[in-house]
Scaffold this active site. Structure first.
Site, PDB file in Angstrom:
ATOM      1  N   ASN A  39      56.352 -46.083 -65.888  1.00 20.60           N
ATOM      2  CA  ASN A  39      55.784 -45.661 -67.108  1.00 20.60           C
ATOM      3  C   ASN A  39      56.584 -45.522 -68.154  1.00 20.60           C
ATOM      4  OD1 ASN A  39      54.441 -44.299 -69.028  1.00 20.60           O
ATOM      5  ND2 ASN A  39      53.684 -42.835 -67.875  1.00 20.60           N
ATOM      6  N   CYS A  68      51.554 -41.658 -75.110  1.00 15.84           N
ATOM      7  CA  CYS A  68      51.463 -43.096 -74.236  1.00 15.84           C
ATOM      8  C   CYS A  68      50.467 -43.922 -74.992  1.00 15.84           C
ATOM      9  CB  CYS A  68      51.281 -42.868 -72.815  1.00 15.84           C
ATOM     10  SG  CYS A  68      52.698 -42.149 -72.314  1.00 15.84           S
ATOM     11  N   HIS A  76      47.124 -48.577 -69.976  1.00 17.33           N
ATOM     12  CA  HIS A  76      48.379 -47.907 -69.789  1.00 17.33           C
ATOM     13  C   HIS A  76      49.108 -47.963 -68.491  1.00 17.33           C
ATOM     14  CE1 HIS A  76      51.662 -45.116 -70.464  1.00 17.33           C
ATOM     15  NE2 HIS A  76      50.934 -44.076 -69.922  1.00 17.33           N
TER      16      HIS A  76
HETATM   17  N1  COA Z   1      58.383 -37.975 -53.698  1.00 17.13           N
HETATM   18  C1  COA Z   1      57.689 -37.422 -52.279  1.00 17.13           C
HETATM   19  N2  COA Z   1      56.977 -36.362 -52.246  1.00 17.13           N
HETATM   20  C2  COA Z   1      56.401 -35.698 -53.551  1.00 17.13           C
HETATM   21  C3  COA Z   1      56.944 -36.444 -54.603  1.00 17.13           C
HETATM   22  C4  COA Z   1      57.582 -37.399 -54.590  1.00 17.13           C
HETATM   23  N3  COA Z   1      58.520 -37.939 -55.818  1.00 17.13           N
HETATM   24  N4  COA Z   1      56.247 -35.823 -55.698  1.00 17.13           N
HETATM   25  C5  COA Z   1      55.308 -34.911 -55.147  1.00 17.13           C
HETATM   26  N5  COA Z   1      55.553 -34.741 -53.716  1.00 17.13           N
HETATM   27  C6  COA Z   1      54.704 -34.445 -52.784  1.00 17.13           C
HETATM   28  C7  COA Z   1      54.286 -32.876 -53.429  1.00 17.13           C
HETATM   29  O1  COA Z   1      55.152 -31.756 -53.231  1.00 17.13           O
HETATM   30  C8  COA Z   1      53.077 -32.856 -52.379  1.00 17.13           C
HETATM   31  O2  COA Z   1      53.555 -32.391 -50.991  1.00 17.13           O
HETATM   32  P1  COA Z   1      52.592 -31.150 -50.424  1.00 17.13           P
HETATM   33  O3  COA Z   1      51.361 -31.831 -50.181  1.00 17.13           O
HETATM   34  O4  COA Z   1      53.555 -30.563 -49.239  1.00 17.13           O
HETATM   35  O5  COA Z   1      52.606 -29.941 -51.564  1.00 17.13           O
HETATM   36  C9  COA Z   1      52.538 -34.034 -52.071  1.00 17.13           C
HETATM   37  O6  COA Z   1      53.749 -34.908 -52.339  1.00 17.13           O
HETATM   38  C10 COA Z   1      51.357 -34.458 -52.814  1.00 17.13           C
HETATM   39  O7  COA Z   1      51.525 -34.381 -54.131  1.00 17.13           O
HETATM   40  P2  COA Z   1      50.485 -34.578 -55.273  1.00 17.13           P
HETATM   41  O8  COA Z   1      51.064 -34.152 -56.521  1.00 17.13           O
HETATM   42  O9  COA Z   1      49.215 -34.160 -54.701  1.00 17.13           O
HETATM   43  O10 COA Z   1      50.635 -36.252 -55.035  1.00 17.13           O
HETATM   44  P3  COA Z   1      49.596 -37.236 -56.292  1.00 17.13           P
HETATM   45  O11 COA Z   1      48.790 -37.982 -55.109  1.00 17.13           O
HETATM   46  O12 COA Z   1      48.662 -36.325 -57.097  1.00 17.13           O
HETATM   47  O13 COA Z   1      50.520 -38.118 -57.034  1.00 17.13           O
HETATM   48  C11 COA Z   1      51.452 -38.171 -59.269  1.00 17.13           C
HETATM   49  C12 COA Z   1      51.485 -37.335 -57.903  1.00 17.13           C
HETATM   50  C13 COA Z   1      52.499 -37.486 -60.111  1.00 17.13           C
HETATM   51  C14 COA Z   1      52.122 -39.586 -58.809  1.00 17.13           C
HETATM   52  C15 COA Z   1      50.202 -38.452 -59.790  1.00 17.13           C
HETATM   53  O14 COA Z   1      49.335 -36.909 -59.730  1.00 17.13           O
HETATM   54  C16 COA Z   1      50.172 -39.073 -61.145  1.00 17.13           C
HETATM   55  O15 COA Z   1      50.283 -40.221 -61.133  1.00 17.13           O
HETATM   56  N6  COA Z   1      49.577 -38.005 -62.051  1.00 17.13           N
HETATM   57  C17 COA Z   1      49.404 -38.744 -63.495  1.00 17.13           C
HETATM   58  C18 COA Z   1      50.761 -38.624 -63.800  1.00 17.13           C
HETATM   59  C19 COA Z   1      50.982 -39.453 -65.251  1.00 17.13           C
HETATM   60  O16 COA Z   1      50.252 -40.225 -65.376  1.00 17.13           O
HETATM   61  N7  COA Z   1      51.733 -39.047 -66.124  1.00 17.13           N
HETATM   62  C20 COA Z   1      51.888 -39.989 -67.526  1.00 17.13           C
HETATM   63  C21 COA Z   1      50.887 -39.704 -68.413  1.00 17.13           C
HETATM   64  S1  COA Z   1      51.082 -40.667 -69.789  1.00 17.13           S
END
Ligand code: COA
Length: 317
Positions: free
Chosen positions: A270, A116, A240
């Site tokens: 993204n 990215c 990004h």
């Molecule tokens: N819908 C609903 N619930 C979801 C879910 C979805 N699509 N994906 C995960 N969950 C749940 C998880 O299972 C977790 O449940 P639990 O608390 O019962 O275990 C809860 O939501 C919280 O998940 P978590 O992973 O802690 O959420 P988060 O706030 O970290 O957000 C992302 C998740 C992926 C959106 C975030 O971590 C993120 O954006 N990370 C960076 C990713 C990125 O930038 N990637 C590209 C790089 S170029």
């Protein structure tokens, strides 16, 4: 490494374009097949909908053609095509070969893969080619992440999508727009975000989030310092487009008000290599930049790469 472009022959952006596939997938659409909700996706990522479809070469041809038209250039005038992509149409040849042929370019063409962060890497490489004699370069950032996303995995399916953005760079006498740049990578973090050949994306979301903010801020600060530009002198930051919370946290730590950020992820998701040029083109088309404005492009991605560039908008070819 951060560096300034002082002493090198410079370049300015004279044309730009963008492409999104016509098919829109909303959060409500995803809710039909995934255990997720519109509220969760919007709140945790800032994404409402995304565009899905097409190939990397098709989208690149569309954005590239627009950029050439806007610059008023005949394809035969382009000296090099640099295409940033993580999702090539084939392993060999580089997708830039397909795009070169379709656009009628008569020049060298190659792909850059820095995930990215790739568009900023490609832009930096293109400035290097200008410094050693090229005059007109087409730089495209395109990804079709939908092709390497597991649509049954709610951790990733709600985030990734397809798109393309392009700019034409033209050499000028004097320093040009690029004041400073930085490219970084930390291969030891490879396992946090990867896709095996023929596979789908695996991501440790939380850890990627944590590192993303840190490495974006670090890279952005290095470029700003090398450029001699303070945070309050930045008119527009083009980050990004991975997650609005990452953008908010990075802006806060950089000391740049969030209102100065270009954001398109609410309707693009993204799009990896395309995300920075899509946001830049959106801001340009909205008239958000005037001559003399300082622009900070800053990205991060798998690898884990980071890259940034400070541009001073304007200049005459
Ligand atoms: N819908 C609903 N619930 C979801 C879910 C979805 N699509 N994906 C995960 N969950 C749940 C998880 O299972 C977790 O449940 P639990 O608390 O019962 O275990 C809860 O939501 C919280 O998940 P978590 O992973 O802690 O959420 P988060 O706030 O970290 O957000 C992302 C998740 C992926 C959106 C975030 O971590 C993120 O954006 N990370 C960076 C990713 C990125 O930038 N990637 C590209 C790089 S170029």
């Amino acid at each position: 490494m951060p560096a300034t472009s002082i002493g090198a022959r410079g370049a300015i952006i004279t044309g730009w374009g963008s492409a999104l596939p016509p098919r829109v997938v909303t959060n409500a659409d995803l809710m039909r097949t995934l255990d997720t909700s519109d509220e969760w996706i919007k709140e945790r990522s800032g994404i409402s909908e995304r565009h899905v479809g097409g190939t990397t070469s098709e989208l690149s041809v569309e954005s590239g053609r627009q950029a050439l038209r806007m610059a008023g250039l005949d394809p035969s005038e382009i000296d090099a095509l640099v295409l940033s992509t993580t999702t090539p149409d084939r392993t060999v040849p580089a997708t830039s070969a397909t795009v070169q042929n379709a656009l009628g370019l008569k020049c060298g063409a190659f792909d850059v893969n820095a995930a990215c962060s790739g568009f900023v890497y490609a832009l930096t490489v293109a400035h290097g080619l200008i410094a050693v004699g090229a005059r007109k370069i087409l730089v495209i950032g395109t990804d079709t992440l939908s092709r390497i996303t597991d649509w049954n995995d709610r951790n990733t399916a709600v985030l990734f999508a397809d798109g393309s953005g392009a700019v034409v760079l033209e050499a000028v006498d004097g320093p040009g727009q690029l004041l400073a740049w930085d490219i970084d990578a930390d291969g030891s973090a490879e396992e946090l975000l990867y896709c095996e050949l023929g596979g789908t994306i695996h991501m440790e979301g939380k850890e990627v989030f944590r590192r993303a903010v840190r490495i974006m801020v670090d890279s952005g600060q290095k470029s700003l310092e090398a450029a001699g530009v303070s945070a309050d002198e930045v008119a527009l930051v083009v980050p990004h487009q991975a997650n609005i919370r990452i953008i908010q946290a990075a802006c806060e730590r950089l000391g740049i008000p969030i209102e100065r950020a270009a954001t398109v992820l609410h309707y693009t998701g993204n799009t990896s290599s395309a995300s920075i040029p899509l946001a830049l083109v959106d801001a340009l088309n909205a008239g958000r930049l005037k001559d003399g404005d300082n622009v900070l492009l800053v990205g991060f991605g798998a690898g884990m790469t980071a890259a940034s560039a400070v541009l001073r908008w304007g200049g005459i070819r």
